[in-house]
Design a protein around this motif. Structure first.
Motif, PDB file in Angstrom:
ATOM      1  N   PRO A  80      17.860   0.068  10.449  1.00  0.00           N
ATOM      2  CA  PRO A  80      19.342  -0.207  10.353  1.00  0.00           C
ATOM      3  C   PRO A  80      20.129   0.702  10.367  1.00  0.00           C
ATOM      4  N   GLY A  81      21.454   0.530  11.115  1.00  0.00           N
ATOM      5  CA  GLY A  81      22.399   1.585  11.427  1.00  0.00           C
ATOM      6  C   GLY A  81      22.233   2.228  12.230  1.00  0.00           C
ATOM      7  N   VAL A  82      21.078   2.175  13.022  1.00  0.00           N
ATOM      8  CA  VAL A  82      21.152   3.018  14.294  1.00  0.00           C
ATOM      9  C   VAL A  82      21.933   2.417  15.427  1.00  0.00           C
ATOM     10  N   GLY A  83      22.305   3.173  16.108  1.00  0.00           N
ATOM     11  CA  GLY A  83      22.810   2.723  17.489  1.00  0.00           C
ATOM     12  C   GLY A  83      22.077   2.445  18.590  1.00  0.00           C
ATOM     13  N   VAL A  84      22.205   1.388  19.561  1.00  0.00           N
ATOM     14  CA  VAL A  84      21.161   1.279  20.437  1.00  0.00           C
ATOM     15  C   VAL A  84      22.165   1.027  21.866  1.00  0.00           C
ATOM     16  N   VAL A  85      21.926   0.922  22.983  1.00  0.00           N
ATOM     17  CA  VAL A  85      22.414   0.444  24.241  1.00  0.00           C
ATOM     18  C   VAL A  85      21.733  -0.714  24.749  1.00  0.00           C
ATOM     19  N   VAL A  86      22.623  -1.633  24.899  1.00  0.00           N
ATOM     20  CA  VAL A  86      22.149  -3.005  25.205  1.00  0.00           C
ATOM     21  C   VAL A  86      22.974  -3.504  26.422  1.00  0.00           C
ATOM     22  N   GLY A  87      22.126  -3.452  27.507  1.00  0.00           N
ATOM     23  CA  GLY A  87      22.847  -3.748  28.841  1.00  0.00           C
ATOM     24  C   GLY A  87      23.777  -2.671  29.191  1.00  0.00           C
ATOM     25  N   GLU A  88      24.845  -2.980  29.276  1.00  0.00           N
ATOM     26  CA  GLU A  88      26.083  -2.453  29.685  1.00  0.00           C
ATOM     27  C   GLU A  88      26.987  -1.925  28.561  1.00  0.00           C
ATOM     28  N   THR A  89      26.411  -2.226  27.485  1.00  0.00           N
ATOM     29  CA  THR A  89      27.417  -2.096  26.078  1.00  0.00           C
ATOM     30  C   THR A  89      26.571  -1.512  24.892  1.00  0.00           C
ATOM     31  N   HIS A  90      27.207  -1.308  23.834  1.00  0.00           N
ATOM     32  CA  HIS A  90      26.520  -0.461  22.720  1.00  0.00           C
ATOM     33  C   HIS A  90      26.393  -1.689  21.503  1.00  0.00           C
ATOM     34  N   GLY A  91      25.760  -1.046  20.723  1.00  0.00           N
ATOM     35  CA  GLY A  91      25.551  -2.250  19.262  1.00  0.00           C
ATOM     36  C   GLY A  91      24.924  -1.258  18.179  1.00  0.00           C
ATOM     37  N   VAL A  92      25.023  -1.668  17.287  1.00  0.00           N
ATOM     38  CA  VAL A  92      24.436  -1.194  15.979  1.00  0.00           C
ATOM     39  C   VAL A  92      23.205  -2.124  15.491  1.00  0.00           C
ATOM     40  N   VAL A  93      22.046  -1.640  14.892  1.00  0.00           N
ATOM     41  CA  VAL A  93      21.042  -2.512  14.441  1.00  0.00           C
ATOM     42  C   VAL A  93      21.360  -2.891  12.872  1.00  0.00           C
ATOM     43  N   HIS A  94      21.075  -4.079  12.525  1.00  0.00           N
ATOM     44  CA  HIS A  94      21.287  -4.646  11.199  1.00  0.00           C
ATOM     45  C   HIS A  94      20.021  -5.282  10.957  1.00  0.00           C
ATOM     46  N   GLU A  95      19.729  -5.384   9.407  1.00  0.00           N
ATOM     47  CA  GLU A  95      18.805  -6.171   8.937  1.00  0.00           C
ATOM     48  C   GLU A  95      19.378  -7.729   8.796  1.00  0.00           C
ATOM     49  N   LEU A  96      18.552  -8.724   8.897  1.00  0.00           N
ATOM     50  CA  LEU A  96      18.700  -9.859   8.552  1.00  0.00           C
ATOM     51  C   LEU A  96      18.644 -10.458   7.471  1.00  0.00           C
ATOM     52  N   PRO A  97      19.470 -11.437   6.908  1.00  0.00           N
ATOM     53  CA  PRO A  97      20.601 -12.250   7.467  1.00  0.00           C
ATOM     54  C   PRO A  97      22.019 -11.376   7.835  1.00  0.00           C
ATOM     55  N   LEU A  98      22.757 -11.580   8.634  1.00  0.00           N
ATOM     56  CA  LEU A  98      24.001 -11.046   8.956  1.00  0.00           C
ATOM     57  C   LEU A  98      24.852 -11.631   7.903  1.00  0.00           C
ATOM     58  N   VAL A  99      24.764 -12.752   7.537  1.00  0.00           N
ATOM     59  CA  VAL A  99      25.761 -13.535   6.552  1.00  0.00           C
ATOM     60  C   VAL A  99      24.876 -14.261   5.600  1.00  0.00           C
ATOM     61  N   MET A 100      25.128 -14.089   4.384  1.00  0.00           N
ATOM     62  CA  MET A 100      24.382 -14.505   3.328  1.00  0.00           C
ATOM     63  C   MET A 100      25.177 -15.800   2.937  1.00  0.00           C
ATOM     64  N   ALA A 101      24.292 -16.646   2.333  1.00  0.00           N
ATOM     65  CA  ALA A 101      25.119 -17.952   1.549  1.00  0.00           C
ATOM     66  C   ALA A 101      26.482 -17.507   0.841  1.00  0.00           C
ATOM     67  N   GLY A 102      27.571 -18.230   0.962  1.00  0.00           N
ATOM     68  CA  GLY A 102      28.769 -18.165   0.557  1.00  0.00           C
ATOM     69  C   GLY A 102      29.780 -17.124   0.962  1.00  0.00           C
ATOM     70  N   GLU A 103      29.171 -16.247   1.911  1.00  0.00           N
ATOM     71  CA  GLU A 103      30.141 -15.186   2.629  1.00  0.00           C
ATOM     72  C   GLU A 103      31.074 -15.886   3.658  1.00  0.00           C
ATOM     73  N   ASP A 104      31.956 -15.474   3.705  1.00  0.00           N
ATOM     74  CA  ASP A 104      33.091 -15.690   4.766  1.00  0.00           C
ATOM     75  C   ASP A 104      33.091 -14.805   5.959  1.00  0.00           C
TER      76      ASP A 104
END
Length: 283
Positions: free
Chosen positions: A259-283
């Motif tokens: 998690p935190g590593v940058g990746v190339v996805v198709g023609e764009t970029h992204g950052v790897v995260h652990e799941l879940p991205l949103v925990m219960a009660g978060e907005d």
């Protein structure tokens, strides 16, 4: 996260008859002896080699009747698999068409339901809400109406896999995460199809070559987009646009991709995260 509801699709298979429970006990990864009437749990139907055939929620509606509901498109395969080994078993396997409503959010109401409508529990890290299944199922009064795009983004944020996307006939259950093993597999029930591989991986601490990860992206992508990171390239399994985070996706990445590593996805970029991205009660 606000509470919302929307019409959705679930494929449903019914197994009924005096030997339904004993038959399913040998086919499913979950322990049905512990399942009371009008309660539900989650289970895998595995291949003999331990890879996923189907992931489903099973509800015991009577002492001799069980409903298994799964993602749309997976019901025919589940029906075929459970019919294949019946032989002289005193049970029938049928596919049903039943309306389904997804209700998501921390304030999902729990009032009385029409006869024949089931309120079914969800599973996954931080997931809140339920599904309604049966003739007469409708969005509860006072609940905001959502749509399938919002439901899909919610699923991806919480890392809940879907048949045909994250779960295919080549998927090893532990690749999704330990939570799905904890919720869907019993190691005390005795033998079931595919038990050996699942038990062996669990005894080794759940170590698998790749793991389901979340990607937060600069631009939207489509399922199938190539993910280039450390190790063999992989592909996006699901993608959506989150109201919280913008473009997001799921992909199976090698253990070296932290998690935190940058990746190339198709023609764009992204950052790897652990799941879940949103925990219960978060907005």
């Amino acid at each position: 996260m606000s509470t919302y509801g929307c019409t959705t699709d679930r494929d449903v298979v019914r197994v009924a008859g005096p030997e339904a429970e004993s038959y399913l006990q040998g086919q499913l990864s979950q322990d049905l002896d512990a399942l009371a009437v009008n309660t539900s749990t989650w289970t895998f139907v595995l291949q003999p080699q331990g890879k996923v055939d189907t992931w489903a929620r099973i509800t015991k509606t009577a002492s001799d009747c069980f409903l298994l509901d799964t993602d749309p498109g997976a019901g025919a395969g589940l029906h075929e698999r459970l019919s294949r080994f019946l032989l002289r078993t005193k049970a029938d396997v049928d596919q049903l068409e039943l309306p389904a409503i997804a209700v998501r959010g921390p304030d999902a109401p729990h009032g009385e339901l029409p006869d024949g409508v089931l309120r079914l529990p969800l599973v996954g890290p931080g997931v809140e809400g339920y599904d309604l299944l049966g003739e007469g199922a409708t969005i509860p009064d006072g609940v905001e109406e959502g749509d399938e795009a919002r439901l899909e983004a919610d699923r991806i944020e919480h890392g809940v896999p879907r048949m045909g996307r994250e779960l295919t006939h080549s998927t090893i259950p532990a690749e999704v995460g330990q939570w799905i093993i904890d919720e869907s597999v019993s190691f005390t029930k005795g033998c079931f199809v595919g038990q050996e591989l699942v038990a062996r991986i669990d005894s080794r601490g759940g170590n698998v070559p790749k793991t389901l990860r979340a990607l937060v992206l600069d631009l939207p992508v489509e399922p199938g987009a190539t993910v280039t990171a450390d190790g063999p390239a992989s592909a996006v399994t699901s993608a959506a646009v989150s109201e919280h985070l913008g473009p997001i996706a799921l992909a199976f990445l090698g253990r070296k991709v932290e998690p935190g590593v940058g990746v190339v996805v198709g023609e764009t970029h992204g950052v790897v995260h652990e799941l879940p991205l949103v925990m219960a009660g978060e907005d």
